[in-house]
Design an enzyme around this catalytic site. Structure first.
Site, mmCIF file in Angstrom:
data_model
loop_
_atom_site.group_PDB
_atom_site.id
_atom_site.type_symbol
_atom_site.label_atom_id
_atom_site.label_comp_id
_atom_site.label_asym_id
_atom_site.label_seq_id
_atom_site.Cartn_x
_atom_site.Cartn_y
_atom_site.Cartn_z
ATOM 1 N N TYR A 65 -6.853 3.786 5.093
ATOM 2 C CA TYR A 65 -6.169 3.009 3.772
ATOM 3 C C TYR A 65 -6.203 3.942 2.962
ATOM 4 O O TYR A 65 -7.073 5.038 2.228
ATOM 5 C CB TYR A 65 -7.204 1.887 3.728
ATOM 6 C CG TYR A 65 -6.958 1.153 2.810
ATOM 7 C CD1 TYR A 65 -5.975 0.686 2.758
ATOM 8 C CD2 TYR A 65 -7.995 1.127 1.897
ATOM 9 C CE1 TYR A 65 -5.633 -0.291 1.414
ATOM 10 C CE2 TYR A 65 -7.715 0.681 1.037
ATOM 11 C CZ TYR A 65 -6.589 -0.515 0.529
ATOM 12 O OH TYR A 65 -5.773 -1.031 -0.487
ATOM 13 N N ASP B 290 -13.649 2.269 10.733
ATOM 14 C CA ASP B 290 -13.299 1.295 10.170
ATOM 15 C C ASP B 290 -11.894 -0.239 11.201
ATOM 16 O O ASP B 290 -11.235 0.461 11.456
ATOM 17 C CB ASP B 290 -12.293 1.288 9.208
ATOM 18 C CG ASP B 290 -11.233 0.396 8.088
ATOM 19 O OD1 ASP B 290 -10.604 -0.546 8.549
ATOM 20 O OD2 ASP B 290 -11.680 0.492 6.991
ATOM 21 N N LYS C 237 -9.325 -9.548 5.221
ATOM 22 C CA LYS C 237 -7.378 -9.136 5.605
ATOM 23 C C LYS C 237 -7.611 -10.060 7.025
ATOM 24 O O LYS C 237 -7.366 -11.396 6.854
ATOM 25 C CB LYS C 237 -7.518 -7.869 6.450
ATOM 26 C CG LYS C 237 -7.284 -6.557 5.614
ATOM 27 C CD LYS C 237 -6.120 -7.071 4.353
ATOM 28 C CE LYS C 237 -7.033 -5.861 3.057
ATOM 29 N NZ LYS C 237 -6.741 -4.375 3.758
HETATM 30 C C1 LIG Z 1 -7.559 -3.473 2.308
HETATM 31 C C2 LIG Z 1 -8.055 -2.123 3.547
HETATM 32 C C3 LIG Z 1 -9.672 -1.425 2.939
HETATM 33 C C4 LIG Z 1 -9.867 -2.445 1.211
HETATM 34 O O1 LIG Z 1 -10.044 -3.517 1.353
HETATM 35 P P1 LIG Z 1 -10.198 -4.914 0.229
HETATM 36 O O2 LIG Z 1 -11.354 -5.412 0.971
HETATM 37 O O3 LIG Z 1 -9.058 -4.387 -0.535
HETATM 38 O O4 LIG Z 1 -11.410 -3.956 -1.145
HETATM 39 C C5 LIG Z 1 -10.044 -0.852 3.712
HETATM 40 N N1 LIG Z 1 -9.624 -0.532 4.754
HETATM 41 C C6 LIG Z 1 -8.171 -1.018 5.894
HETATM 42 C C7 LIG Z 1 -8.433 -0.582 6.872
HETATM 43 C C8 LIG Z 1 -7.474 -1.954 5.143
HETATM 44 O O5 LIG Z 1 -6.690 -1.862 5.178
#
Ligand SMILES: *Cc1c(COP(=O)(O)O)cnc(C)c1O
Length: 409
Positions: free
Chosen positions: A133, A198, A223
């Site tokens: 990300y 992640d 998300k």
């Molecule tokens: C959006 C995202 C993040 C960061 O998360 P936030 O809630 O926006 O701080 C980290 N990793 C991935 C894969 C993401 O899509």
């Protein structure tokens, strides 16, 4: 009527029977509700908690400072822990198959806490695989928290490890290219260094990295876990020992999740399996149609499935963004509605352009987060957006004029 014996018997039944993911999604973190005469989880907005026993509080604070374990008995202060947020943490840990989970104000706050835990132990070096990300890449590359990063490919991980390596970080499927890697092999290459996977894109519905050897499973809960585009949060699922350190960092640095967000996330989890499966079915169908479309030059859709598609267009990607009507042109992902964005302009803008392209994020790449709308309506919108005549290739490396509007079968 709630005798101790009945309570014990009740808890034994509640906690011992193995339960499927779909069952955990609607019951985990709520096991005590029926016994309390409740159906919906209570929202506890208290920032502080009264106690006439300050000797007892001192002992509980000492225990927290030693292990980071959640204080026994009543909560003390909102930054130490909140009962509503704890329900979400319990539920997410069950879904990911870990001992614990620790929630934060955002995904980036969660990643920051992991880096601070390791740095506080003198382990400032991070080995990471691109793409990540955009802001995760930025946090590591800029060394904002004093870490130093070595970027490598999965085959180079073992060689990149140093005595002061505190973390190996990967995403699979990765944001935004949906590149996948073999988490089991990566975990093996890490040896005793914790692997952080992640899992934002896959969610525990499609993949449980802890079962494949990842010690830390990170989510931008903003998300899919929240799932409705109305809550920002992050969470790390891990063993109790690491969770204790994360709680201590959260207590000291303050990136706590608000209880209302905790409530919304717990509610979001209850429909997570249904949402992910339905959106994935839509995405698989759209990926199939895009792959067969002459206006589209490449389609990336993960082997494990999911609701994310990345694709490259022959024409100007900015015109596709400008052309959607049903689909929302916006960054973020994982909501009930479909979103599209241009990673080189938005989600990965903060990454140096050469590093970004080197990681496979071409200037023609579009990222689609498929929602729960009817797939024919989604296709009609995409089809119309793809037909927009380009005004040239914008800031793309090579200039193409968009092909004439093709007549659709
Ligand atoms: C959006 C995202 C993040 C960061 O998360 P936030 O809630 O926006 O701080 C980290 N990793 C991935 C894969 C993401 O899509």
């Amino acid at each position: 009527m709630d005798t101790p014996l009945e309570t014990d018997a009740y808890d034994a039944v509640r906690h011992t029977a193995p339960r499927a993911l779909a069952t955990e999604a609607v019951h985990a973190g709520r096991d005590d509700l029926a016994r309390q005469g409740l159906h919906a989880p209570p929202i506890d907005l208290s920032t502080t908690y009264p106690s006439y026993d300050s000797r007892g509080e001192a002992a509980r604070i000492d225990a927290f400072a030693t292990t980071g374990a959640e204080p026994d008995g009543p909560p003390v202060y909102g930054r130490l822990g909140n009962p509503t947020v704890a329900r979400f943490e319990t539920a997410l840990a069950r879904l990911e198959g870990t001992e614990a989970a620790v929630a934060f104000a955002s995904g980036m706050a969660a990643l920051s806490a992991v880096l601070l835990v390791r740095a506080s132990m003198g382990l400032r070096h991070v080995v990471a695989v691109r793409p990540l990300y955009g802001c995760s890449d930025h946090l590591l590359t800029a060394g904002l928290l004093g870490s130093e990063v070595t970027w490598t490919d999965p085959a180079g991980i073992a060689e990149a490890l140093r005595a002061d390596t505190g973390l190996v970080m990967v995403e699979s499927p990765a944001n935004p290219t949906l590149a996948e890697l073999d988490l089991r092999a990566v975990a093996h290459a890490c040896g005793s260094v914790p692997l952080l996977a992640d899992n934002t894109f896959a969610t525990p519905v499609l993949q449980r990295p802890a079962e494949q050897g990842a010690r830390l499973v990170l989510h931008s809960a903003t998300k899919y876990l929240g799932g409705h585009g109305d809550v920002m949060a992050g969470v790390v699922a891990c063993d109790e020992e690491f969770a204790g350190r994360l709680r201590q960092v959260r207590f000291a640095t303050g990136g706590v999740l608000h209880p209302l967000a905790g409530y919304l996330l717990l509610r979001g989890l209850s429909t997570l399996p249904v949402r992910v499966r339905a959106a994935s079915a839509n995405a698989a169908e759209l990926a199939r149609r895009l792959a067969a479309d002459p206006r589209v030059t490449r389609v990336h859709y993960p082997r494990i499935g999911g609701a994310m598609i990345a694709f490259e267009v022959e024409g100007d990607p900015h015109e596709v963004i400008a052309g959607v009507r049903l689909i929302t042109p916006a960054v973020s992902l994982g909501s009930v509605d479909t979103l599209i964005q241009h990673p080189a302009s938005i989600s990965h803008r903060i990454v140096d352009a050469d590093d970004r392209r080197g990681a496979g994020v071409s200037d023609r790449l579009l990222r689609l987060s498929v929602g729960l709308e009817d797939v024919e309506d989604l296709w009609a919108d995409l089809d119309r957006a793809l037909q927009r005549p380009g005004r040239g290739a914008g800031n793309c490396a090579t200039s193409h004029s968009a092909p004439a509007a093709a007549s659709r079968p």
